[in-house]
Design a protein around this motif. Structure first.
Motif, PDB file in Angstrom:
ATOM      1  N   GLY A   1      -8.631 105.252  -3.146  1.00  0.00           N
ATOM      2  CA  GLY A   1      -9.315 105.275  -1.854  1.00  0.00           C
ATOM      3  C   GLY A   1     -10.778 105.669  -1.913  1.00  0.00           C
ATOM      4  N   PHE A   2     -11.333 105.895  -3.097  1.00  0.00           N
ATOM      5  CA  PHE A   2     -12.730 106.311  -3.184  1.00  0.00           C
ATOM      6  C   PHE A   2     -13.681 105.233  -2.674  1.00  0.00           C
ATOM      7  CE2 PHE A   2     -11.012 108.971  -6.821  1.00  0.00           C
ATOM      8  CZ  PHE A   2     -10.982 110.134  -6.070  1.00  0.00           C
ATOM      9  N   TYR A   3     -13.355 103.979  -2.973  1.00  0.00           N
ATOM     10  CA  TYR A   3     -14.229 102.885  -2.541  1.00  0.00           C
ATOM     11  C   TYR A   3     -14.329 102.864  -1.014  1.00  0.00           C
ATOM     12  CZ  TYR A   3     -15.747  98.100  -1.537  1.00  0.00           C
ATOM     13  OH  TYR A   3     -16.403  97.004  -1.056  1.00  0.00           O
ATOM     14  N   ASP A   4     -13.185 102.906  -0.323  1.00  0.00           N
ATOM     15  CA  ASP A   4     -13.190 102.874   1.138  1.00  0.00           C
ATOM     16  C   ASP A   4     -13.851 104.116   1.735  1.00  0.00           C
ATOM     17  OD1 ASP A   4     -11.932 100.423   1.178  1.00  0.00           O
ATOM     18  OD2 ASP A   4      -9.914 101.293   1.272  1.00  0.00           O
ATOM     19  N   ALA A   5     -13.744 105.262   1.017  1.00  0.00           N
ATOM     20  CA  ALA A   5     -14.333 106.508   1.516  1.00  0.00           C
ATOM     21  C   ALA A   5     -15.820 106.623   1.195  1.00  0.00           C
ATOM     22  CB  ALA A   5     -13.586 107.705   0.918  1.00  0.00           C
ATOM     23  N   GLY A   6     -16.354 105.688   0.411  1.00  0.00           N
ATOM     24  CA  GLY A   6     -17.771 105.725   0.059  1.00  0.00           C
ATOM     25  C   GLY A   6     -18.116 106.785  -0.953  1.00  0.00           C
ATOM     26  N   ILE A   7     -17.130 107.190  -1.777  1.00  0.00           N
ATOM     27  CA  ILE A   7     -17.371 108.205  -2.805  1.00  0.00           C
ATOM     28  C   ILE A   7     -17.547 107.503  -4.146  1.00  0.00           C
ATOM     29  CG2 ILE A   7     -16.419 110.203  -3.994  1.00  0.00           C
ATOM     30  CD1 ILE A   7     -14.831 110.832  -1.461  1.00  0.00           C
ATOM     31  N   PRO A   8     -18.701 107.649  -4.805  1.00  0.00           N
ATOM     32  CA  PRO A   8     -18.911 106.988  -6.089  1.00  0.00           C
ATOM     33  C   PRO A   8     -17.854 107.392  -7.112  1.00  0.00           C
ATOM     34  CG  PRO A   8     -20.983 107.859  -5.245  1.00  0.00           C
ATOM     35  CD  PRO A   8     -19.900 108.400  -4.367  1.00  0.00           C
ATOM     36  N   ALA A   9     -17.418 106.434  -7.903  1.00  0.00           N
ATOM     37  CA  ALA A   9     -16.429 106.689  -8.950  1.00  0.00           C
ATOM     38  C   ALA A   9     -16.597 105.653 -10.050  1.00  0.00           C
ATOM     39  CB  ALA A   9     -15.010 106.647  -8.373  1.00  0.00           C
ATOM     40  N   LEU A  10     -16.288 106.050 -11.275  1.00  0.00           N
ATOM     41  CA  LEU A  10     -16.316 105.157 -12.433  1.00  0.00           C
ATOM     42  C   LEU A  10     -14.947 105.197 -13.078  1.00  0.00           C
ATOM     43  CD1 LEU A  10     -19.786 106.274 -13.866  1.00  0.00           C
ATOM     44  CD2 LEU A  10     -19.281 104.052 -12.823  1.00  0.00           C
TER      45      LEU A  10
ATOM     46  N   ALA B   1     -16.094 117.756 -28.444  1.00  0.00           N
ATOM     47  CA  ALA B   1     -15.042 117.686 -27.426  1.00  0.00           C
ATOM     48  C   ALA B   1     -14.909 116.299 -26.808  1.00  0.00           C
ATOM     49  CB  ALA B   1     -15.315 118.715 -26.332  1.00  0.00           C
ATOM     50  N   ALA B   2     -15.735 115.330 -27.254  1.00  0.00           N
ATOM     51  CA  ALA B   2     -15.694 113.999 -26.636  1.00  0.00           C
ATOM     52  C   ALA B   2     -14.501 113.182 -27.093  1.00  0.00           C
ATOM     53  CB  ALA B   2     -16.986 113.244 -26.949  1.00  0.00           C
ATOM     54  N   SER B   3     -14.081 113.385 -28.333  1.00  0.00           N
ATOM     55  CA  SER B   3     -12.989 112.586 -28.878  1.00  0.00           C
ATOM     56  C   SER B   3     -11.682 112.871 -28.138  1.00  0.00           C
ATOM     57  CB  SER B   3     -12.817 112.889 -30.372  1.00  0.00           C
ATOM     58  OG  SER B   3     -11.720 112.188 -30.904  1.00  0.00           O
ATOM     59  N   GLY B   4     -11.023 111.820 -27.701  1.00  0.00           N
ATOM     60  CA  GLY B   4      -9.709 111.979 -27.068  1.00  0.00           C
ATOM     61  C   GLY B   4      -9.748 112.337 -25.607  1.00  0.00           C
ATOM     62  N   ASN B   5     -10.941 112.463 -25.009  1.00  0.00           N
ATOM     63  CA  ASN B   5     -11.035 112.799 -23.590  1.00  0.00           C
ATOM     64  C   ASN B   5     -11.567 111.603 -22.812  1.00  0.00           C
ATOM     65  OD1 ASN B   5     -10.083 115.502 -23.228  1.00  0.00           O
ATOM     66  ND2 ASN B   5     -11.858 116.227 -24.374  1.00  0.00           N
ATOM     67  N   TYR B   6     -10.643 110.787 -22.273  1.00  0.00           N
ATOM     68  CA  TYR B   6     -10.983 109.594 -21.509  1.00  0.00           C
ATOM     69  C   TYR B   6     -10.304 109.680 -20.146  1.00  0.00           C
ATOM     70  CZ  TYR B   6     -12.791 107.602 -25.834  1.00  0.00           C
ATOM     71  OH  TYR B   6     -13.521 107.375 -26.971  1.00  0.00           O
ATOM     72  N   PRO B   7     -10.990 110.285 -19.164  1.00  0.00           N
ATOM     73  CA  PRO B   7     -10.373 110.368 -17.829  1.00  0.00           C
ATOM     74  C   PRO B   7     -10.142 108.984 -17.243  1.00  0.00           C
ATOM     75  CG  PRO B   7     -12.694 110.986 -17.753  1.00  0.00           C
ATOM     76  CD  PRO B   7     -12.334 110.879 -19.202  1.00  0.00           C
ATOM     77  N   SER B   8      -9.088 108.856 -16.459  1.00  0.00           N
ATOM     78  CA  SER B   8      -8.831 107.580 -15.790  1.00  0.00           C
ATOM     79  C   SER B   8      -9.924 107.248 -14.799  1.00  0.00           C
ATOM     80  CB  SER B   8      -7.477 107.626 -15.077  1.00  0.00           C
ATOM     81  OG  SER B   8      -6.433 107.792 -16.010  1.00  0.00           O
ATOM     82  N   VAL B   9     -10.511 108.277 -14.200  1.00  0.00           N
ATOM     83  CA  VAL B   9     -11.572 108.059 -13.227  1.00  0.00           C
ATOM     84  C   VAL B   9     -12.517 109.262 -13.238  1.00  0.00           C
ATOM     85  CG1 VAL B   9     -10.135 108.990 -11.352  1.00  0.00           C
ATOM     86  CG2 VAL B   9     -12.098 107.544 -10.795  1.00  0.00           C
ATOM     87  N   ASN B  10     -13.816 108.964 -13.178  1.00  0.00           N
ATOM     88  CA  ASN B  10     -14.844 109.978 -12.955  1.00  0.00           C
ATOM     89  C   ASN B  10     -15.291 109.870 -11.506  1.00  0.00           C
ATOM     90  OD1 ASN B  10     -14.682 110.311 -15.693  1.00  0.00           O
ATOM     91  ND2 ASN B  10     -16.839 109.935 -16.117  1.00  0.00           N
ATOM     92  N   VAL B  11     -15.169 110.950 -10.759  1.00  0.00           N
ATOM     93  CA  VAL B  11     -15.508 110.948  -9.340  1.00  0.00           C
ATOM     94  C   VAL B  11     -16.764 111.787  -9.138  1.00  0.00           C
ATOM     95  CG1 VAL B  11     -14.620 111.305  -7.013  1.00  0.00           C
ATOM     96  CG2 VAL B  11     -13.036 110.924  -8.887  1.00  0.00           C
ATOM     97  N   PHE B  12     -17.656 111.342  -8.230  1.00  0.00           N
ATOM     98  CA  PHE B  12     -18.927 112.018  -7.998  1.00  0.00           C
ATOM     99  C   PHE B  12     -19.083 112.350  -6.512  1.00  0.00           C
ATOM    100  CE2 PHE B  12     -19.283 109.187 -11.617  1.00  0.00           C
ATOM    101  CZ  PHE B  12     -19.852 109.999 -12.604  1.00  0.00           C
ATOM    102  N   PRO B  13     -18.312 113.306  -6.008  1.00  0.00           N
ATOM    103  CA  PRO B  13     -18.422 113.650  -4.583  1.00  0.00           C
ATOM    104  C   PRO B  13     -19.812 114.176  -4.251  1.00  0.00           C
ATOM    105  CG  PRO B  13     -17.097 115.277  -5.751  1.00  0.00           C
ATOM    106  CD  PRO B  13     -17.342 114.171  -6.706  1.00  0.00           C
TER     107      PRO B  13
END
Length: 504
Positions: free
Chosen positions: A37-46, A66-78
């Protein structure tokens, strides 16, 4: 016109870094299952499934290790507290782990997560001064916070995505400051929530000691305003309990302190092999005295050298000579200094002192350390910490011998570092059980041990160095500092006697 209207700043999170930026207009994700629902709410996300270079960049923490193995499904930028609430509720509905990030400096990458939701707070980046007392009585003021003798009766409201360098840049030109850390790219959110130790902590206490009120989003999605008189148990927890452990703090209100006019700055360096034991012993002898709270002196071992550094707050050039005489008693007998001792206590303005304590040239402007770093260029690092007490000659011998023993293994150009910071001073004004931060005794020292290096190929050697040096301090360790969070499971040692209260 009120101060709230006069002094407003919005900075630091919305501009692009290099070729990377948060898109101003978001497209719907290609992977519909991860929309939330981020798109409809106008909240940037990758989204991880979109194969976007912006996603790859913004998932990176400050520590490349700490970068290896850390791949979030979504990055949200409220962009505000309500956006954080929306993200937390979306994660609950998807049964997805959340990891909040203010500056991304968690030593071991705990502001990152794999296949979870990374809530990046960089767009929560406003700060403004307020005059808090015009509608309250003296008794109400004293009941509401611990800093009853606030020097100039002003407060700053700052959102969690602000960086320390940007906050210095906002406050100092207006004649104010806060007792914050010396790394300008650390985020306010994690720093303050973990206690917030900094170079002027002996003079003004921890950053969290000056906290009056916060806004926090809880795990159930509730947005609460908390203080000493509202949700006091939760307020206790966010003053030293660690970033993200009890909710996502979106805004802090701090009592500011007056900017010092001038400081005497102390700097000296010796060869660690020849003089490491003598210098460390002299430092411990100096700190064991009843020093004025204006004295902030530390010792650091950096590769081949052991260095004395620090500042004496508010002292002008005319009385730096007195400071020098006081310190000379402990260090003037040590020969072979790389810089003549009588030239190492100098007077700097506060604006010059800030970059000095950050390891930058003293002519660095406040603007220059206000920007977010390019995390794609940061190095690998392995970090640990401890809180020490009761150090003896046996301690000095053990630590210096172990450090020198490890010097032979540094064949990759790593920067190896051990730093000793005395606690006490103004930090002792609060009882241990007043906040979640438990280490306030004047005889205690906060110690960082770390190595920074250019490739993961050197990981085993550098972790071995850090762990062996820390082990050499074991008999004198009474705990650890949550903002220098360790890769090991030391959770109870972060909070000392406050651990049981935080569990309830």
């Amino acid at each position: 016109m009120s101060l709230q209207n006069l002094h407003t700043i919005v900075a630091n999170g919305t501009s692009p870094i290099g070729n990377y930026s948060i898109p101003a207009v978001m497209a719907a994700p290609n992977c519909v299952n991860f929309d939330f629902g981020f798109y409809d709410a106008g909240i940037p996300a990758l989204y991880s499934c979109d194969n976007d270079s912006n996603y790859e960049y913004f998932r990176l923490p400050f520590n490349s290790r700490a970068a290896s193995g850390n791949y979030p499904s979504v990055n949200v930028f409220p962009q505000n507290s309500e956006g954080v609430t929306f993200a937390v509720n979306a994660s609950r509905q998807a049964n997805m782990r959340v990891c909040p990030r203010s500056g991304g400096h968690s030593y071991n990458g705990y502001s990152s997560c794999n296949q979870g939701m990374l809530i990046d707070l960089r767009q929560l980046n406003s700060a403004y001064l307020v005059e808090p007392y015009f509608k309250t009585s003296k008794r109400e003021r004293n009941d509401n916070h611990d800093n009853q003798n606030s020097e100039n009766h002003l407060q700053v409201k700052v959102e969690s995505g602000f960086l320390l360098g940007a906050l210095y840049n906002f406050l100092v030109p207006l004649g104010h400051t806060l007792p914050m850390g010396s790394c300008p790219t650390v985020g306010v959110g994690g720093h303050a929530s973990g206690g917030g130790f900094g170079m002027i902590a002996r003079k003004y206490g921890l950053l969290s000691d000056r906290l009056v009120e916060t806004k926090i989003v809880l795990a159930n999605g509730d947005l609460k305003t908390i203080s000493k008189n509202k949700n006091s148990d939760l307020f206790f927890a966010v003053r030293g309990g660690g970033g993200g452990n009890f909710g996502i703090v979106t805004e802090f209100t701090f009592d500011v302190v007056p900017k010092p006019k001038n400081n005497c700055v102390v700097s000296q360096s010796w060869d660690v092999v020849k003089y490491g034991k003598i210098v460390l012993s002299a430092y411990l002898a100096l700190i064991s005295q009843e020093l004025d709270d204006d004295y902030i002196v530390r010792v650091a071992i950096v590769n081949d050298n052991i260095e004395l550094g620090g500042q004496i707050i508010g002292h002008s050039a005319t009385n730096c000579s007195t400071v020098q005489q006081q310190i000379n008693e402990y260090f003037e007998h040590i020969p072979d200094a790389q810089v003549p001792w009588n030239s190492t206590v100098t007077s700097l303005t506060y604006e010059e002192t800030l970059p000095y304590q950050m390891g930058l040239p003293t002519n660095t402007t406040l603007d220059e350390f206000s920007e977010r770093p390019d995390v794609s260029t940061t190095e690998f690092g392995y970090y640990s910490s401890t809180v020490l007490q009761g150090m003896t000659e046996a301690f000095v011998n053990s630590v210096i011998d172990k450090y020198i023993e490890n010097m032979a293994t540094n064949t990759n150009g790593a920067v190896r570092f051990i730093q000793f910071d005395p606690l006490g001073g103004k930090m002792t004004d609060l009882q241990v059980k007043a906040t979640a931060f438990p280490y306030r005794r004047k005889e205690q020292h906060l110690v960082q041990i770390f190595s920074e290096y250019t490739s993961g190929d050197f990981d085993s050697v550098e972790t071995g160095y850090v762990e062996s040096v820390k082990a050499s301090m074991g008999d004198f360790s009474v705990g650890n500092y949550v903002n220098y969070i360790d890769a090991q499971d030391y959770i109870s040692t972060y909070y000392g006697r406050n651990f049981k209260k935080l569990q309830n």
